[in-house]
Scaffold this active site. Structure first.
Site, PDB file in Angstrom:
ATOM      1  N   ARG A 118     -75.482   9.688 -48.394  1.00  0.00           N
ATOM      2  CA  ARG A 118     -75.243   8.278 -48.753  1.00  0.00           C
ATOM      3  C   ARG A 118     -74.014   7.764 -47.998  1.00  0.00           C
ATOM      4  NH1 ARG A 118     -74.556   7.628 -54.976  1.00  0.00           N
ATOM      5  NH2 ARG A 118     -76.799   7.995 -55.017  1.00  0.00           N
ATOM      6  N   CYS A 158     -85.580  12.828 -56.224  1.00  0.00           N
ATOM      7  CA  CYS A 158     -84.581  12.817 -57.289  1.00  0.00           C
ATOM      8  C   CYS A 158     -84.846  13.949 -58.284  1.00  0.00           C
ATOM      9  CB  CYS A 158     -84.595  11.473 -58.019  1.00  0.00           C
ATOM     10  SG  CYS A 158     -83.429  11.495 -59.402  1.00  0.00           S
ATOM     11  N   CYS A 197     -80.894   3.795 -62.521  1.00  0.00           N
ATOM     12  CA  CYS A 197     -80.395   3.477 -61.181  1.00  0.00           C
ATOM     13  C   CYS A 197     -80.898   2.133 -60.657  1.00  0.00           C
ATOM     14  CB  CYS A 197     -80.755   4.592 -60.210  1.00  0.00           C
ATOM     15  SG  CYS A 197     -80.029   6.161 -60.683  1.00  0.00           S
TER      16      CYS A 197
END
Ligand code: SRM
Ligand code: SF4
Length: 568
Positions: free
Chosen positions: A73, A435, A478
């Site tokens: 990220r 995820c 999220c």
């Protein structure tokens, strides 16, 4: 007797300022993984170890280790990037990642599926492009998100300036990042000065920490979902300061009422000159009072609720020496993005494009990777990522608009022109297959459920109705699902909680309407409610407000904004 600290607190203390044994783990050729402890520390460097959950079971049967890879990220304050950076990021996606480029709900890029031998190369390429990944994850202040578009007006540019100042002020100071990823080279913004962490100390923060700045009337950062939400106050055409909201957060656990989503509480107003001192006081109060025993209660929202909003505010004033005056008036009109061309005060143009779940890949629906590469090769301005997983091609001269339009059409990136209202507001989190916490599909479910919802809405004449729709694969939230007028929160494969009734401006949480239901029931329930809405709504009433007014759902309990302000 003092309570035992959570194991991760000891890990941080023992990590030698976030080094752990990451370097050794990277060099180990026997496995595609690193150790569990190093994975926890790796987050502070902006990366997560993951495995492909689509093949997990099959590999287990074959006695193979999981298909490990890394998510990376970037840290991009305010989500602003240059065309050169775009091309560098695109190259990482093409050479080393598996699923293209992914714009996140916090205005940055993620790369998924990067194998261990390519991790260091990727981080190096990101820093070579004058960006970084430091503190993009982990128990620290993340990159600061800020209102799109930075060039729309002078105020937006100033707000972007403050986003960068705040983001940089709370960067970790450890040299570990440069040592591990850049072979010890010093990179100014990353490794400033001696190795002490004057703000964080050895244990950093108890939990992740997020700051966002909104410029009314657009709440495109969902300012009340931030640990610190700053609302820019513009009076007589000047940015006079910020209203400060504290303790917003989305994460919760199914079936555990002691965890909950919470909207930030507005505690007062401060001038731009004092905003860093106030932010620092909030961060250090959380550092010293946040829960370090029970990680699930460690976010700022629980600290605020444990201390009480008033005491927390008093502590912030004491630490900063800044008196927070009464909040100033503001008004939000919506929390999503705007699309299409917008002309800024300085005569330059900005094109807002919608991207399904922020995923930039070349597919039959649009060549997002190659199309944006072609645009980056000729674009003279900037790009701006939004907190709703969308993209702005910013700062375009009038003479260059036609060329950009041509490339957008050529690569089928122009879906924004014909999209339905609900599509324009939809956000879906990543979820499966990368995820590790996903309980249900989200990003891959959006293209399945959306056409079905569009079909229902069309039958009720509601095709253009903008209804904020959010999907998350688990209750961590999220996609900020608790702020959806309609939201699906994953329970298990194919099953979701249906939540309803947030408002269109991101200032009211929704509530659970039906628990743990499958698609058929989701669609039949919504069909009936759309039908009532189409018949009984008044004026321009939004779907969430309609549901509250008709008492289809109970009035949500947390009302964040003092009423006096709303009606001022
Ligand atoms: Fe998130 C954890 C993805 C925004 C609340 N989030 C995760 C992890 C890292 C899973 C994990 O811990 O193993 C996910 C990685 C999935 C993947 O494969 O990429 C993940 N979160 C994302 C992103 C990529 C979703 C997206 O579709 O864009 C967003 C990245 C933002 C960024 O650039 O930094 C993302 N996460 C959010 C937001 C929205 C926001 O911040 O505006 C939230 C809700 C706000 C908040 O923090 O309260 C959010 N993520 C969480 C939580 C719950 C935290 C809590 O307080 O309980 C977790 C789980 C955790 O931290 O333990 C989590
Ligand atoms: Fe994963 Fe849950 Fe976040 Fe979705 S909401 S990305 S499933 S942690």
């Amino acid at each position: 007797m003092t309570e035992k600290i959570a194991p991760i607190e000891q890990l941080k203390i023992d990590s030698n300022y976030l080094r752990g044994t990451i370097q050794q783990g990277l060099a180990d050729p026997i496995t595609g993984a690193i150790s569990e402890d190093d994975n926890k520390l790796l987050k502070f460097h902006g990366s997560y170890q993951q495995d492909d959950r689509d093949v997990r079971e099959e590999r287990r049967k074959q006695k193979l280790e999981p298909a490990y890879s890394f998510m990376i990220r970037a840290r991009l304050a305010g989500g602003v990037i240059t065309p050169t950076q775009w091309l560098a990021f695109d190259k990482i996606a093409t050479d080393w990642a598996q699923f293209g480029l992914r714009i996140t709900t916090r205005q940055t890029f993620q790369w998924h599926g990067v194998r261990k031998p390519h991790l260091k190369l990727s981080l190096r390429a990101i820093t070579d492009a004058l960006a970084s990944t430091i503190a993009a994850c982990g128990d620290v202040n993340r990159q600061v998100v800020s209102a799109s578009n930075p060039l729309l007006s002078e105020h937006h540019a100033l707000v972007q300036y403050w986003a960068e100042q705040i983001s940089d002020a709370f960067l970790p100071k450890t040299n570990a990042y440069a040592e591990i990823w850049l072979d010890g080279e010093k990179v100014d913004a990353l490794t400033q000065g001696d190795e002490v962490e004057p703000i964080y100390g050895k244990t950093y923060l108890p939990r992740k920490f997020k700051i966002g700045i909104a410029v009314p009337p657009l709440n495109d950062v969902d300012v009340f979902a931030q640990d610190i939400g700053l609302i820019a106050i513009i009076e007589q055409d000047n940015l006079v300061g910020f209203n400060v909201a504290i303790g917003g957060g989305m994460g919760a656990t199914h079936g555990d009422d002691t965890t909950y989503p919470r909207l930030g509480s507005v505690i007062g107003f401060t001038t731009p000159e004092n905003v860093l001192a106030v932010a620092q006081a909030i961060i250090t109060t959380q550092r010293d009072h946040g829960n370090r025993q029970e990680r699930r209660y460690a976010r700022l929202k629980y600290t605020v609720d444990t201390m009480g909003v008033e005491s927390f505010k008093a502590e912030v004033e004491r630490r900063s020496g800044v008196f927070l005056s009464a909040p100033r008036h503001y008004r939000f009109e919506q929390n999503g993005d705007r699309f299409g061309w917008v002309k800024a005060a300085n005569g330059r143009w900005h094109l807002g494009l919608r991207i399904d779940s922020g995923r930039l890949m070349d597919t039959a629906q649009g060549s997002w990777l190659s199309g944006m590469r072609a645009i980056a090769q000729i674009h003279q301005g900037h790009f701006r990522l939004t907190c709703n997983q969308n993209l702005i091609i910013a700062d375009v001269a009038t003479r260059d608009k036609a060329k950009i339009d041509e490339l957008v059409a050529q690569h089928q990136l122009d879906g924004y022109q014909t999209q339905s209202g609900i599509r324009s507001t939809t956000i879906a989190c990543v979820a499966l297959p990368t995820c590790g916490l996903a309980m249900a599909e989200s990003e891959r479910y959006a293209p399945v459920i959306l056409p079905k919802l569009e079909h229902l809405l069309a039958q009720h004449g509601l095709t253009n109705e903008r209804i904020v729709f959010r999907i998350s694969g688990c209750p961590n939230g999220c996609s900020r699902p608790y702020l959806g007028e309609i939201a699906l929160v994953g329970r298990a494969l194919g099953r979701y909680d249906l939540r309803l009734g947030a408002n269109f401006t991101g200032e009211r949480l929704n509530v659970i309407y039906k628990q743990n239901i499958a698609e058929e029931e989701i669609l039949s329930t919504l069909n009936e409610l759309f039908s009532r809405f189409a018949k009984d709504r008044v004026d321009q009433e939004h779907f969430g407000d309609f549901l509250v007014r008709h008492e289809v759902i109970a009035q949500p309990t947390q009302k964040l904004i003092p009423l006096v302000l709303q009606s001022a």
